[in-house]
Design an enzyme around this catalytic site. Structure first.
Site, PDB file in Angstrom:
ATOM      1  N   LYS A  93       7.165 -10.975  -5.450  1.00 51.62           N
ATOM      2  CA  LYS A  93       6.490 -10.220  -6.505  1.00 51.62           C
ATOM      3  C   LYS A  93       7.550  -9.591  -7.403  1.00 51.62           C
ATOM      4  O   LYS A  93       8.602  -9.155  -6.912  1.00 51.62           O
ATOM      5  CB  LYS A  93       5.624  -9.144  -5.841  1.00 51.62           C
TER       6      LYS A  93
ATOM      7  N   SER B 128      -2.970  -4.164  -2.273  1.00 56.44           N
ATOM      8  CA  SER B 128      -2.548  -5.210  -3.208  1.00 56.44           C
ATOM      9  C   SER B 128      -2.074  -6.523  -2.605  1.00 56.44           C
ATOM     10  O   SER B 128      -1.772  -7.454  -3.350  1.00 56.44           O
ATOM     11  CB  SER B 128      -1.442  -4.679  -4.118  1.00 56.44           C
TER      12      SER B 128
ATOM     13  N   SER C 249      -2.821  -6.237  -6.728  1.00 56.01           N
ATOM     14  CA  SER C 249      -1.957  -6.520  -7.855  1.00 56.01           C
ATOM     15  C   SER C 249      -1.005  -7.697  -7.622  1.00 56.01           C
ATOM     16  O   SER C 249      -0.476  -8.261  -8.561  1.00 56.01           O
ATOM     17  CB  SER C 249      -1.123  -5.285  -8.212  1.00 56.01           C
TER      18      SER C 249
HETATM   19  N1  GLN Z   1      -5.647  -1.852  -6.704  1.00 48.52           N
HETATM   20  C1  GLN Z   1      -4.939  -0.681  -6.278  1.00 48.52           C
HETATM   21  C2  GLN Z   1      -4.416   0.069  -7.486  1.00 48.52           C
HETATM   22  O1  GLN Z   1      -4.689  -0.358  -8.546  1.00 48.52           O
HETATM   23  C3  GLN Z   1      -3.883  -1.040  -5.314  1.00 48.52           C
HETATM   24  C4  GLN Z   1      -2.583  -1.337  -5.916  1.00 48.52           C
HETATM   25  C5  GLN Z   1      -1.526  -1.674  -4.913  1.00 48.52           C
HETATM   26  O2  GLN Z   1      -1.755  -1.768  -3.702  1.00 48.52           O
HETATM   27  N2  GLN Z   1      -0.338  -1.839  -5.422  1.00 48.52           N
HETATM   28  O3  GLN Z   1      -3.771   1.074  -7.383  1.00 48.52           O
END
Ligand code: GLN
Length: 459
Positions: free
Chosen positions: A54, A153, A129
């Site tokens: 990532k 994420s 994400s």
């Molecule tokens: N969807 C969550 C957020 O928007 C989780 C993001 C993550 O785990 N990096 O914060």
């Protein structure tokens, strides 16, 4: 295969998968350089394994942008500890993957470089994400990839894409070189085509790191031998995670998983995590508060592009750089985070959220103390949704994390295992273990993986 052949093959697959928009940087030249480096190593548990990262995990030989204009062109002077360990074990770093900007989102639609396509249906999102990493593994481009978890994420996109996604206990894998979002929540996490692949990658990265004082000074993880059955294993089903209005495909996939667990000898018991309804609101106070503090460093002076602004003074420089460099979701998080930390509101929001976080963690402790070894839940409330479906209403996007973010607040290990398909789209089941019992969870997941048919329609 020789490492050189792996590099050629991986490059061909990455090129063929360009339409997914899953990568932000890769090149055949750097793949070939990785192959030459691997050839000089004497051994290594991941020798010749191509792994994608990532784009919020830093590497000295490629840009790290976090899918944000504010970091365009930024190259780190060092590798993240996790990357150093993977390279030393013989892995080839294959690509940096697309993501929601600064890991804020659940669909990759908040990337400054366009969304990732779901490999099975380009009109849908891969989740987020870490959607680029999930899509590359699901499309068979790489056998494993790293993502990051602050609040789901990796598990959420793993569920959407039909791959294994494992979040370790907080503190098992070094955060050194992971761009900070919510420092008390962030965990480098893994996608794999199988539980075994993910376990091996995780074990290689795990263990104390003097460069991250939140890593635990305990022995590194050892990839567990998969269990053949689940005899004597008590699995709790938190009733708050099986609401009456759960998507019918997700509910059917979970029924199928429960039957598989019973068939393997597990005992399933009803448990309660009473503070579950507060997990999303708590997470969406704690994570933005930490993000607002962490993102203050992108000021146009220390990193990335600079915009001096019309007035030419330092305040104008900050405003012009941050106003143009950060996308709308990141700006929203900074505003929310700054608000909940501000004098007069701190107690009402941040202080209260911190107390609720302790209660949420206590819910899990009580459930495990009551005699269950693991918990089983859906990973996501629905299969992959369509692009554009949730972008107009931020709260609807936040609710995609309803089954994953409590675990992040509690710092526990959890994974998503593909367990079936609903109308052709993958559905994942989530296993959760007590703190530092990552191996218990992975061994049980390997037993389930053998008996559930993840490709089968569940209805
Ligand atoms: N969807 C969550 C957020 O928007 C989780 C993001 C993550 O785990 N990096 O914060």
């Amino acid at each position: 295969m020789s490492a050189a052949a792996v590099a050629t093959e991986t490059g061909a697959r990455l090129a063929a998968a360009e339409g997914l928009n899953a990568t932000l940087h890769w090149s055949q030249a750097s793949l070939d350089a990785e192959a030459r480096r691997v050839d000089t190593l004497a051994g290594g548990s991941l020798r010749g394994m191509p792994i994608a990262l990532k784009d919020n995990i830093v590497t000295a030989d490629a840009p790290t942008t976090c899918a944000s204009h504010i970091l365009e062109g930024y190259v780190s002077p060092y590798d993240a500890t996790a990357v150093t360990r993977l390279r030393a074990a013989g892995a080839l770093i294959a690509a940096k993957t697309n993501m929601d900007e600064f890991a804020m989102g659940s669909s990759t639609e908040h990337s400054a470089f366009g969304r990732v396509r779901h490999p099975l249906d380009p009109s849908r999102v891969p989740g987020g994400s870490s959607g680029g990493s999930a899509a590359l593994v699901a499309a068979g481009v790489v056998p494993a990839a790293l993502g990051s978890e602050t609040g789901g994420s990796v598990r959420q996109p793993a569920s959407f894409c039909g791959v294994v996604g494992v979040k370790p206990s907080y503190g098992r894998v070094s955060r050194f070189g992971l761009v900070a979002f919510g420092s008390s929540l962030d965990c480098i996490s893994v996608f794999g085509r199988s539980v075994d692949d993910a376990s091996k990658v995780l074990a290689t990265m795990s263990g104390h790191d003097p460069l991250d004082r939140t890593t635990l000074e305990r022995a590194p993880m050892v990839a567990p031998a998969p269990r053949r059955d689940l005899a004597g294993v008590r699995i709790g089903l938190p009733r708050e995670y099986f609401p009456a209005d759960l998507d019918s495909g997700v509910a059917a996939a979970l029924e199928h998983t429960k039957a598989a667990a019973r068939q393997l000898g597990a005992e399933l018991v009803d448990v309660s995590l009473p503070n579950s309804p507060y997990a999303v609101p708590t997470y969406y106070i704690v994570a933005p508060a930490e993000a607002a503090a962490n993102l203050a460093r992108y000021d146009g002076v220390r990193y990335g592009p600079r915009n001096v602004g019309p007035a030419g003074d330092i305040q104008a420089l900050y405003q012009a750089t941050r106003g143009q460099g950060f996308g709308p979701e990141v700006q929203r998080r900074i505003l929310v985070g700054t608000y909940v930390l501000s004098a007069g509101y701190y107690e009402a929001y941040y202080g209260k959220a911190q107390r609720m976080r302790a209660r949420i963690a206590d819910d899990f402790r009580r459930a495990f103390a009551g005699g269950v070894d693991l918990l089983l839940t859906p990973t996501t409330p629905t299969p992959a949704f369509r692009a554009g479906e949730k972008t107009a209403d931020p709260v609807s996007m936040y609710l995609a994390d309803i089954f994953v973010c409590a675990i992040s607040l509690a710092g526990l290990p959890a994974l998503s295992l593909p367990v079936g398909r609903s109308e052709g789209l993958p559905v994942g089941a989530q296993l959760i273990a007590p703190f530092f019992e990552d191996e218990r969870m992975l061994a049980a997941a390997a037993a389930l993986e053998r008996v559930v048919n993840a490709e089968a329609e569940v209805r």
